[in-house]
Design a protein around this motif. Structure first.
Motif, PDB file in Angstrom:
ATOM      1  N   SER A 187       0.492  -1.309   0.041  1.00  0.00           N
ATOM      2  CA  SER A 187      -0.002  -0.025  -0.022  1.00  0.00           C
ATOM      3  C   SER A 187       0.969   1.490   0.110  1.00  0.00           C
ATOM      4  CB  SER A 187      -0.931   0.134   1.135  1.00  0.00           C
ATOM      5  OG  SER A 187      -0.204  -0.404   2.513  1.00  0.00           O
ATOM      6  N   SER A 188       2.141   1.157   0.257  1.00  0.00           N
ATOM      7  CA  SER A 188       3.095   2.290   0.194  1.00  0.00           C
ATOM      8  C   SER A 188       4.387   1.806  -0.285  1.00  0.00           C
ATOM      9  CB  SER A 188       3.147   2.838   1.855  1.00  0.00           C
ATOM     10  OG  SER A 188       2.071   3.213   2.257  1.00  0.00           O
ATOM     11  N   ALA A 189       4.995   2.885  -0.904  1.00  0.00           N
ATOM     12  CA  ALA A 189       6.437   2.812  -1.586  1.00  0.00           C
ATOM     13  C   ALA A 189       7.360   3.590  -1.064  1.00  0.00           C
ATOM     14  CB  ALA A 189       6.169   2.519  -3.256  1.00  0.00           C
ATOM     15  N   ASN A 190       8.383   3.343  -0.752  1.00  0.00           N
ATOM     16  CA  ASN A 190       9.552   4.162  -0.318  1.00  0.00           C
ATOM     17  C   ASN A 190      10.569   4.343  -1.327  1.00  0.00           C
ATOM     18  OD1 ASN A 190       8.407   3.653   2.567  1.00  0.00           O
ATOM     19  ND2 ASN A 190       9.284   1.845   2.450  1.00  0.00           N
ATOM     20  N   VAL A 191      10.612   5.590  -2.019  1.00  0.00           N
ATOM     21  CA  VAL A 191      11.385   5.361  -3.169  1.00  0.00           C
ATOM     22  C   VAL A 191      12.719   6.160  -2.977  1.00  0.00           C
ATOM     23  CG1 VAL A 191      11.252   6.297  -5.469  1.00  0.00           C
ATOM     24  CG2 VAL A 191       9.156   5.622  -4.497  1.00  0.00           C
ATOM     25  N   ALA A 192      13.618   5.288  -3.457  1.00  0.00           N
ATOM     26  CA  ALA A 192      15.154   5.639  -3.181  1.00  0.00           C
ATOM     27  C   ALA A 192      15.240   7.045  -3.959  1.00  0.00           C
ATOM     28  CB  ALA A 192      16.091   4.769  -3.723  1.00  0.00           C
ATOM     29  N   CYS A 193      16.149   7.791  -3.310  1.00  0.00           N
ATOM     30  CA  CYS A 193      16.373   9.311  -4.063  1.00  0.00           C
ATOM     31  C   CYS A 193      17.683   9.563  -4.380  1.00  0.00           C
ATOM     32  CB  CYS A 193      15.973  10.240  -2.789  1.00  0.00           C
ATOM     33  SG  CYS A 193      14.284  10.061  -1.960  1.00  0.00           S
ATOM     34  N   GLY A 194      18.453   8.459  -4.705  1.00  0.00           N
ATOM     35  CA  GLY A 194      19.749   8.588  -5.328  1.00  0.00           C
ATOM     36  C   GLY A 194      21.024   8.690  -4.534  1.00  0.00           C
ATOM     37  N   PHE A 195      20.817   8.514  -3.148  1.00  0.00           N
ATOM     38  CA  PHE A 195      21.869   8.640  -2.456  1.00  0.00           C
ATOM     39  C   PHE A 195      22.734   7.163  -2.099  1.00  0.00           C
ATOM     40  CE2 PHE A 195      22.691  12.924  -0.051  1.00  0.00           C
ATOM     41  CZ  PHE A 195      22.286  13.668  -1.082  1.00  0.00           C
ATOM     42  N   HIS A 196      21.641   6.308  -2.173  1.00  0.00           N
ATOM     43  CA  HIS A 196      22.047   4.732  -1.747  1.00  0.00           C
ATOM     44  C   HIS A 196      21.456   4.094  -2.852  1.00  0.00           C
ATOM     45  CE1 HIS A 196      17.943   4.208  -0.897  1.00  0.00           C
ATOM     46  NE2 HIS A 196      17.971   2.881  -0.890  1.00  0.00           N
ATOM     47  N   GLY A 197      20.758   4.351  -3.781  1.00  0.00           N
ATOM     48  CA  GLY A 197      20.306   3.985  -4.919  1.00  0.00           C
ATOM     49  C   GLY A 197      19.307   4.491  -5.655  1.00  0.00           C
ATOM     50  N   GLY A 198      18.834   4.292  -6.788  1.00  0.00           N
ATOM     51  CA  GLY A 198      18.017   5.211  -7.595  1.00  0.00           C
ATOM     52  C   GLY A 198      18.685   6.009  -8.294  1.00  0.00           C
ATOM     53  N   ASP A 199      18.160   6.723  -9.454  1.00  0.00           N
ATOM     54  CA  ASP A 199      18.537   7.556 -10.412  1.00  0.00           C
ATOM     55  C   ASP A 199      17.461   8.285 -10.885  1.00  0.00           C
ATOM     56  OD1 ASP A 199      17.845   6.123 -12.357  1.00  0.00           O
ATOM     57  OD2 ASP A 199      19.581   5.211 -12.645  1.00  0.00           O
ATOM     58  N   PRO A 200      17.574   9.613 -11.424  1.00  0.00           N
ATOM     59  CA  PRO A 200      16.541  10.344 -11.969  1.00  0.00           C
ATOM     60  C   PRO A 200      15.373   9.390 -12.798  1.00  0.00           C
ATOM     61  CG  PRO A 200      18.384  11.765 -12.167  1.00  0.00           C
ATOM     62  CD  PRO A 200      19.020  10.187 -11.739  1.00  0.00           C
ATOM     63  N   SER A 201      15.764   8.792 -13.708  1.00  0.00           N
ATOM     64  CA  SER A 201      15.164   7.927 -14.462  1.00  0.00           C
ATOM     65  C   SER A 201      14.108   6.824 -13.948  1.00  0.00           C
ATOM     66  CB  SER A 201      15.754   7.288 -15.708  1.00  0.00           C
ATOM     67  OG  SER A 201      16.423   8.344 -16.608  1.00  0.00           O
ATOM     68  N   THR A 202      14.895   6.288 -12.854  1.00  0.00           N
ATOM     69  CA  THR A 202      14.255   5.106 -11.818  1.00  0.00           C
ATOM     70  C   THR A 202      13.305   5.929 -10.934  1.00  0.00           C
ATOM     71  OG1 THR A 202      16.176   3.702 -12.126  1.00  0.00           O
ATOM     72  CG2 THR A 202      14.772   3.331 -10.334  1.00  0.00           C
ATOM     73  N   MET A 203      13.577   7.099 -10.568  1.00  0.00           N
ATOM     74  CA  MET A 203      12.469   7.484  -9.527  1.00  0.00           C
ATOM     75  C   MET A 203      11.405   8.065 -10.369  1.00  0.00           C
ATOM     76  SD  MET A 203      15.463  10.051  -8.001  1.00  0.00           S
ATOM     77  CE  MET A 203      14.314  11.165  -6.774  1.00  0.00           C
ATOM     78  N   ARG A 204      11.555   8.693 -11.730  1.00  0.00           N
ATOM     79  CA  ARG A 204      10.429   8.909 -12.516  1.00  0.00           C
ATOM     80  C   ARG A 204       9.621   7.503 -12.762  1.00  0.00           C
ATOM     81  NH1 ARG A 204      10.062   7.995 -17.709  1.00  0.00           N
ATOM     82  NH2 ARG A 204      12.078   7.663 -17.672  1.00  0.00           N
ATOM     83  N   LYS A 205      10.091   6.548 -13.200  1.00  0.00           N
ATOM     84  CA  LYS A 205       9.390   5.281 -13.593  1.00  0.00           C
ATOM     85  C   LYS A 205       8.871   4.500 -12.261  1.00  0.00           C
ATOM     86  CE  LYS A 205      12.817   3.988 -17.230  1.00  0.00           C
ATOM     87  NZ  LYS A 205      14.031   3.125 -17.796  1.00  0.00           N
TER      88      LYS A 205
END
Length: 257
Positions: free
Chosen positions: A35-53
């Motif tokens: 019911s909730s997603a915690n989305v990485a913001c680039g410091f430990h994982g994630g990048d701009p495109s992954t954040m958008r997707k």
């Protein structure tokens, strides 16, 4: 007439932790069960495109979106302790939450919550000054955000002191110490790998508000939201099994309002 179950819990999962050519987790499939997603913001994982997707996928599944800020530690996946000041913690959280909030805004939505990641989460849980800095950062970006923090920790107290809504978080796949803290990953038995054992721990935390520590002690715990680690082996099967078990026990899964 159908009645609403009197027991309710939010089911959250850490997501969007892929970056560049490196793929982590099975986010699209797991989004069906949380019911909730915690989305990485680039410091430990994630990048701009992954954040958008990831934001787009969460919207498609009607899943609440939260920022998952971390220490700046891509190599260590945000799980290595770093010596930082409360001001540095504040700045890191503002930077990361602000970035994901902007991504969400471009897709016509807003963030619902903030949950610190890894070492930052564990450090703040035991450090009042770090907790206050993180919660001030959340409040200053958007006072309507919900702060997800370890049940019974300084994070929950700091959020309440600053007037933020707080969600006390519990874990299905982690063992607990006598003081209600999580067993450090560096110690044996920190991770619960058996699905049946994990499900039994969850049901007891929700139904009885108790968790059995590694030393056999029953520790009181408030369970508002339950974490699933998207990077753990078999995360999809675990999420589905857990969701089914909660339903069979009459426990409703939904995001905190």
């Amino acid at each position: 007439m159908t009645t609403t179950p009197h027991l309710v819990i939010d089911l959250n999962c850490d997501m969007g932790e892929s970056y560049g050519a490196w793929h982590m987790g099975n986010d699209d499939a797991i989004l069906q069960f949380v019911s909730s997603a915690n989305v990485a913001c680039g410091f430990h994982g994630g990048d701009p495109s992954t954040m958008r997707k990831t934001v787009a996928a969460a919207i498609s599944n009607n899943v609440a979106i939260g920022a998952h800020p971390s220490l700046p530690d891509l190599v260590g996946f945000g799980r290595r302790v770093m010596q930082i000041t409360p001001q540095e913690a504040y700045d890191m959280v503002v930077y990361q939450v602000g970035a994901l909030a902007a991504v969400a805004a471009t897709q016509g939505t807003r963030l619902h919550h903030v949950k610190a990641h890894g070492a930052l989460y564990n450090m703040a849980a035991k450090d009042a000054a770090l907790s206050q800095a993180i919660c001030r950062a959340v409040r200053d970006v958007d006072a309507n955000l919900v702060l997800y923090g370890l049940a019974g920790s300084h994070l929950i107290q700091a959020a309440q002191d600053l007037g933020l809504k707080a969600a006390s978080e519990v874990f299905a796949d982690r063992s607990y110490q006598d003081d209600g803290s999580l067993t450090p990953r560096s110690q044996p038995g920190a991770m619960i790998e058996g699905v049946d054992t994990a499900v039994a721990q969850v049901l007891r935390m929700v139904q009885e508000r108790l968790v059995r520590s590694v030393n056999g002690r029953d520790v009181p715990v408030q369970a508002d939201t339950l974490c699933i680690h998207g990077d753990q082996p078999g995360a999809l099967v675990f999420a589905q099994t857990l969701r089914d078990a909660l339903g069979q026990a009459g426990i409703d899964v939904r995001t905190m309002s």
